[in-house]
Scaffold this active site. Structure first.
Site, mmCIF file in Angstrom:
data_model
loop_
_atom_site.group_PDB
_atom_site.id
_atom_site.type_symbol
_atom_site.label_atom_id
_atom_site.label_comp_id
_atom_site.label_asym_id
_atom_site.label_seq_id
_atom_site.Cartn_x
_atom_site.Cartn_y
_atom_site.Cartn_z
ATOM 1 N N MET A 89 0.525 -1.435 0.127
ATOM 2 C CA MET A 89 -0.430 0.193 0.231
ATOM 3 C C MET A 89 1.145 1.584 0.120
ATOM 4 O O MET A 89 0.637 2.094 0.720
ATOM 5 C CB MET A 89 -1.253 0.081 1.327
ATOM 6 C CG MET A 89 -1.620 -1.347 1.149
ATOM 7 S SD MET A 89 -3.199 -0.980 -0.223
ATOM 8 C CE MET A 89 -4.498 0.022 0.179
ATOM 9 N N ARG A 90 1.859 1.296 -0.605
ATOM 10 C CA ARG A 90 2.958 1.965 -0.751
ATOM 11 C C ARG A 90 3.388 2.290 -2.145
ATOM 12 O O ARG A 90 3.520 1.359 -2.894
ATOM 13 C CB ARG A 90 4.016 2.636 0.202
ATOM 14 C CG ARG A 90 3.437 1.969 1.104
ATOM 15 C CD ARG A 90 5.260 2.134 2.282
ATOM 16 N NE ARG A 90 4.725 2.575 3.363
ATOM 17 C CZ ARG A 90 4.275 3.058 4.135
ATOM 18 N NH1 ARG A 90 4.362 4.248 3.783
ATOM 19 N NH2 ARG A 90 3.483 2.849 5.450
ATOM 20 N N ILE A 92 6.095 3.269 -4.759
ATOM 21 C CA ILE A 92 7.140 2.976 -5.224
ATOM 22 C C ILE A 92 8.395 4.191 -5.280
ATOM 23 O O ILE A 92 8.075 4.741 -5.842
ATOM 24 C CB ILE A 92 7.732 1.948 -6.237
ATOM 25 C CG1 ILE A 92 7.327 0.197 -5.771
ATOM 26 C CG2 ILE A 92 9.244 1.717 -5.973
ATOM 27 C CD1 ILE A 92 7.317 0.286 -4.094
ATOM 28 N N HIS A 108 -4.057 -4.780 -9.122
ATOM 29 C CA HIS A 108 -4.943 -4.329 -8.935
ATOM 30 C C HIS A 108 -6.647 -4.380 -9.320
ATOM 31 O O HIS A 108 -6.353 -5.324 -10.438
ATOM 32 C CB HIS A 108 -4.710 -2.954 -9.686
ATOM 33 C CG HIS A 108 -5.503 -1.103 -9.761
ATOM 34 N ND1 HIS A 108 -5.128 -0.694 -8.404
ATOM 35 C CD2 HIS A 108 -6.237 -0.736 -9.768
ATOM 36 C CE1 HIS A 108 -5.749 0.454 -7.705
ATOM 37 N NE2 HIS A 108 -6.896 0.089 -9.662
HETATM 38 C C1 GRF Z 1 -5.278 -6.703 -4.016
HETATM 39 O O1 GRF Z 1 -7.295 -7.632 -4.445
HETATM 40 C C2 GRF Z 1 -4.873 -6.445 -4.804
HETATM 41 O O2 GRF Z 1 -5.327 -6.037 -6.250
HETATM 42 C C3 GRF Z 1 -4.665 -5.460 -4.063
HETATM 43 O O3 GRF Z 1 -4.599 -5.625 -3.046
HETATM 44 C C4 GRF Z 1 -5.321 -6.775 -2.928
HETATM 45 C C5 GRF Z 1 -4.465 -7.126 -1.832
HETATM 46 O O4 GRF Z 1 -5.370 -8.617 -1.409
HETATM 47 N N1 GRF Z 1 -3.403 -4.477 -4.764
HETATM 48 P P1 GRF Z 1 -3.816 -9.815 -0.623
HETATM 49 O O5 GRF Z 1 -3.525 -9.247 0.378
HETATM 50 O O6 GRF Z 1 -3.182 -9.865 -1.478
HETATM 51 O O7 GRF Z 1 -5.474 -10.720 -0.334
#
Ligand code: GRF
Length: 189
Positions: A89-90, A92, A108
Site C-alpha cells: 500500500m505504498r 514505490i 490492481h
Molecule cells: C488485491 O486485491 C490487489 O489487487 C490489491 O490489493 C489486494 C491485496 O490482497 N493491490 P491480498 O493481500 O493479496 O489478499
C-alpha cells in the site's frame, strides 16, 4: 543457469502471496517478503515457508528514500532482480524504481486506467458500471499508471456488495497474477 530471484511486497492479508506461492513452474524463486506493516497477516504466511522477511516500518526512517535504501541494500544482498507487488500500500519511490526499472509489477483490482488508487472496488460500485476487472501492470512513478501487461474482466451483478464483488475479483487475481509471472519469467510475453 540459476533461477531468477524475486521478492513479493505486501502490506496486508496476502491472499495473492499465497496464490503465487502455490503456483507450479513459476520459473523463479520467491526469495523474500517485504512488508511495511509489522502486524500484517502475510508475514505469518511467509514464515510458514521459512521465507526471509524484510519487515520495516517507514516511520522508523527519516525519509522515504532512507527506508527504500535499506530495502534495496537487503534485496541486493539476496540477489533479487524482480519485485512483485501484491497489496503493497505504498508508492514505490525513485530509490527502488530506478534500479528495478521494468522489473516491478503490480496487481490492481480494476480495469486500469479506470479506478486507480485506493478502494478500486468501491469506486467501481459507486460509478455504477456493469463490469470491472483485474489488471497486472509494470510499475512506474505514478499511481497505478505503468504499462499494462494483462487484464481480465469481471461482471458486476445487480445484487453485488463490495464483499461479493471483491471475492470474485480475488478469485480472478489468484490465477491471473501467477500466470503473468510465469509468462514473464519464461519470456513469453
Ligand atoms: C488485491 O486485491 C490487489 O489487487 C490489491 O490489493 C489486494 C491485496 O490482497 N493491490 P491480498 O493481500 O493479496 O489478499
Amino acid at each position: 543457469m540459476n533461477k531468477t530471484r524475486a521478492a513479493i511486497f505486501a502490506s496486508g492479508t496476502g491472499s495473492n502471496f499465497s496464490a503465487i506461492m502455490a503456483a507450479k513452474d513459476l520459473n523463479c524463486d520467491i526469495a523474500c517478503l517485504v512488508c511495511d506493516q509489522p502486524e500484517a497477516a502475510v508475514i505469518k504466511k511467509a514464515q510458514a515457508f521459512n521465507m526471509e522477511t524484510i519487515i520495516l516500518s517507514p516511520k522508523a526512517f527519516p525519509t522515504k528514500a532512507d527506508y527504500e535504501k535499506e530495502i534495496l541494500t537487503r534485496l541486493k544482498q539476496k540477489g533479487i532482480t524482480w519485485l512483485f507487488l501484491a497489496g503493497y500500500m505504498r508508492l514505490i519511490g525513485d530509490t527502488l524504481l530506478h534500479p528495478f526499472t521494468g522489473k516491478i509489477i503490480n496487481i490492481h483490482p480494476s480495469l486500469l486506467p479506470d479506478f486507480p488508487g485506493l478502494d478500486a472496488i468501491g469506486q467501481a460500485l459507486t460509478a455504477g458500471v456493469s463490469r470491472t476487472g483485474v489488471t497486472v501492470h509494470y510499475v512506474d512513478d505514478g499511481m497505478d499508471t505503468g504499462p499494462i501487461i494483462a487484464q481480465e474482466e469481471v461482471d458486476i451483478l445487480p445484487e453485488d456488495t463490495k464483499e461479493t464483488l471483491q471475492q470474485r475479483i480475488q478469485t480472478v487475481e489468484h490465477t491471473l497474477y501467477p500466470s503473468v509471472i510465469k509468462q514473464l519469467m519464461n519470456d513469453t510475453y
